[in-house]
Design a protein around this motif. Structure first.
Motif, PDB file in Angstrom:
ATOM      1  N   ARG A 218       0.816  -1.213   0.000  1.00 31.00           N
ATOM      2  CA  ARG A 218       0.000   0.000   0.000  1.00 31.00           C
ATOM      3  C   ARG A 218       0.857   1.273   0.000  1.00 31.00           C
ATOM      4  O   ARG A 218       0.606   2.185  -0.778  1.00 31.00           O
ATOM      5  CB  ARG A 218      -0.949  -0.004   1.187  1.00 31.00           C
ATOM      6  N   VAL A 219       1.845   1.350   0.852  1.00 26.83           N
ATOM      7  CA  VAL A 219       2.692   2.544   0.918  1.00 26.83           C
ATOM      8  C   VAL A 219       3.456   2.718  -0.393  1.00 26.83           C
ATOM      9  O   VAL A 219       3.512   3.810  -0.955  1.00 26.83           O
ATOM     10  CB  VAL A 219       3.658   2.480   2.118  1.00 26.83           C
ATOM     11  N   THR A 220       4.025   1.630  -0.901  1.00 28.45           N
ATOM     12  CA  THR A 220       4.753   1.700  -2.167  1.00 28.45           C
ATOM     13  C   THR A 220       3.815   2.106  -3.297  1.00 28.45           C
ATOM     14  O   THR A 220       4.151   2.959  -4.123  1.00 28.45           O
ATOM     15  CB  THR A 220       5.427   0.347  -2.478  1.00 28.45           C
ATOM     16  N   GLY A 221       2.631   1.526  -3.338  1.00 26.03           N
ATOM     17  CA  GLY A 221       1.653   1.869  -4.376  1.00 26.03           C
ATOM     18  C   GLY A 221       1.254   3.329  -4.334  1.00 26.03           C
ATOM     19  O   GLY A 221       1.178   3.996  -5.365  1.00 26.03           O
ATOM     20  N   TRP A 222       1.011   3.843  -3.139  1.00 22.25           N
ATOM     21  CA  TRP A 222       0.659   5.263  -3.024  1.00 22.25           C
ATOM     22  C   TRP A 222       1.849   6.154  -3.366  1.00 22.25           C
ATOM     23  O   TRP A 222       1.674   7.275  -3.841  1.00 22.25           O
ATOM     24  CB  TRP A 222       0.072   5.569  -1.648  1.00 22.25           C
ATOM     25  N   GLY A 223       3.046   5.654  -3.173  1.00 20.50           N
ATOM     26  CA  GLY A 223       4.222   6.392  -3.640  1.00 20.50           C
ATOM     27  C   GLY A 223       4.190   6.557  -5.148  1.00 20.50           C
ATOM     28  O   GLY A 223       4.496   7.636  -5.687  1.00 20.50           O
ATOM     29  N   PHE A 224       3.778   5.507  -5.858  1.00 19.68           N
ATOM     30  CA  PHE A 224       3.655   5.608  -7.312  1.00 19.68           C
ATOM     31  C   PHE A 224       2.524   6.553  -7.713  1.00 19.68           C
ATOM     32  O   PHE A 224       2.602   7.219  -8.746  1.00 19.68           O
ATOM     33  CB  PHE A 224       3.468   4.227  -7.943  1.00 19.68           C
ATOM     34  N   VAL A 225       1.472   6.644  -6.908  1.00 16.11           N
ATOM     35  CA  VAL A 225       0.405   7.612  -7.178  1.00 16.11           C
ATOM     36  C   VAL A 225       0.977   9.032  -7.097  1.00 16.11           C
ATOM     37  O   VAL A 225       0.719   9.877  -7.960  1.00 16.11           O
ATOM     38  CB  VAL A 225      -0.781   7.431  -6.207  1.00 16.11           C
ATOM     39  N   VAL A 226       1.771   9.294  -6.068  1.00 15.30           N
ATOM     40  CA  VAL A 226       2.395  10.619  -5.925  1.00 15.30           C
ATOM     41  C   VAL A 226       3.326  10.888  -7.111  1.00 15.30           C
ATOM     42  O   VAL A 226       3.329  11.989  -7.676  1.00 15.30           O
ATOM     43  CB  VAL A 226       3.146  10.739  -4.575  1.00 15.30           C
ATOM     44  N   PHE A 227       4.122   9.883  -7.508  1.00 15.50           N
ATOM     45  CA  PHE A 227       4.978  10.025  -8.692  1.00 15.50           C
ATOM     46  C   PHE A 227       4.138  10.384  -9.925  1.00 15.50           C
ATOM     47  O   PHE A 227       4.522  11.219 -10.738  1.00 15.50           O
ATOM     48  CB  PHE A 227       5.731   8.719  -8.989  1.00 15.50           C
ATOM     49  N   THR A 228       2.980   9.736 -10.059  1.00 16.43           N
ATOM     50  CA  THR A 228       2.121   9.976 -11.219  1.00 16.43           C
ATOM     51  C   THR A 228       1.603  11.405 -11.232  1.00 16.43           C
ATOM     52  O   THR A 228       1.583  12.050 -12.290  1.00 16.43           O
ATOM     53  CB  THR A 228       0.948   8.973 -11.235  1.00 16.43           C
ATOM     54  N   VAL A 229       1.198  11.912 -10.100  1.00 12.43           N
ATOM     55  CA  VAL A 229       0.744  13.306 -10.025  1.00 12.43           C
ATOM     56  C   VAL A 229       1.856  14.242 -10.512  1.00 12.43           C
ATOM     57  O   VAL A 229       1.617  15.161 -11.299  1.00 12.43           O
ATOM     58  CB  VAL A 229       0.300  13.662  -8.581  1.00 12.43           C
ATOM     59  N   GLY A 230       3.077  13.966 -10.065  1.00 17.50           N
ATOM     60  CA  GLY A 230       4.206  14.793 -10.503  1.00 17.50           C
ATOM     61  C   GLY A 230       4.473  14.683 -11.987  1.00 17.50           C
ATOM     62  O   GLY A 230       4.685  15.700 -12.678  1.00 17.50           O
ATOM     63  N   SER A 231       4.456  13.460 -12.538  1.00 11.62           N
ATOM     64  CA  SER A 231       4.751  13.300 -13.963  1.00 11.62           C
ATOM     65  C   SER A 231       3.640  13.886 -14.841  1.00 11.62           C
ATOM     66  O   SER A 231       3.918  14.444 -15.904  1.00 11.62           O
ATOM     67  CB  SER A 231       5.027  11.842 -14.312  1.00 11.62           C
ATOM     68  N   VAL A 232       2.391  13.795 -14.390  1.00 11.28           N
ATOM     69  CA  VAL A 232       1.296  14.428 -15.132  1.00 11.28           C
ATOM     70  C   VAL A 232       1.464  15.950 -15.094  1.00 11.28           C
ATOM     71  O   VAL A 232       1.312  16.632 -16.115  1.00 11.28           O
ATOM     72  CB  VAL A 232      -0.078  13.997 -14.579  1.00 11.28           C
TER      73      VAL A 232
END
Length: 184
Positions: free
Chosen positions: A14-28
């Motif tokens: 869960r923590v790792t997955g939400w880290g990728f969500v944060v990465f996605t917000v930045g890349s978008v």
């Protein structure tokens, strides 16, 4: 930076997955900047990163989370049934390790399993140090480890654990014999 800390900490799916969500917000966000400022290289790079982050979200919030939830579910059910108590192997690394009296000695790093039998041969325990710096690794034979759902309890005292030879990085033994102080 927050996303990098979340993924690097490896605190579960869960923590790792939400880290990728944060990465996605930045890349978008950076893709939008690249699009609106006529910077095709910035747009292309971050569009690709958005795709990679999407795979990370699927992997960690989808598939891996489902695996971890399934393992935890089986462990909970086994604790309430007549079946042998289980713990998920994904929880092996990072579990607390206590001596025979309950004193915390360190955390598990790895468990080595015999291919022919499927039995655990030995468990590697990290002790001392902070954040992996100056930690000492020791191999504890399977017969000296009592598996619990939330921790490992060794069948030896702290002194016997400290007498176990230190493992060299990248050079672990093929087999472990008896612990110091064992009665043979």
């Amino acid at each position: 930076m927050i996303a990098a800390m979340m993924t690097a900490a490896n605190l579960g799916a869960r923590v790792t997955g939400w880290g990728f969500v944060v990465f996605t917000v930045g890349s978008v966000g950076w893709s939008i900047v690249g699009l609106t400022s006529d910077q095709p290289n910035l747009l292309a790079t971050n569009a690709f990163l958005t795709l990679v982050n999407g795979v990370g979200i699927w992997r960690w919030l989808g598939r891996q989370r489902a695996y971890e939830d399934g393992g935890q579910s089986a462990a909970r059910k086994s604790a309430r049934s007549a079946a042998p108590t289980l713990f998920p192997a994904t929880c092996l690394a990072g579990m607390s390790v206590e001596d025979v009296h309950g004193k915390v000695l360190g955390t598990t790093v790895e468990g080595l399993i015999e291919c022919a039998t499927g039995c655990v041969s030995y468990v590697v325990v990290a002790s001392g140090g902070v954040g992996g710096i100056d930690e000492v690794l020791r191999a504890v034979p399977r017969d000296q480890v009592a598996f619990r759902q939330d921790r490992f309890r060794l069948n030896i005292e702290e002194e016997a654990f400290q007498e176990l030879p230190e493992l060299a990085a990248g050079n672990w033994p093929a087999q472990i014999t008896a612990c110091p102080g064992d009665r043979v």
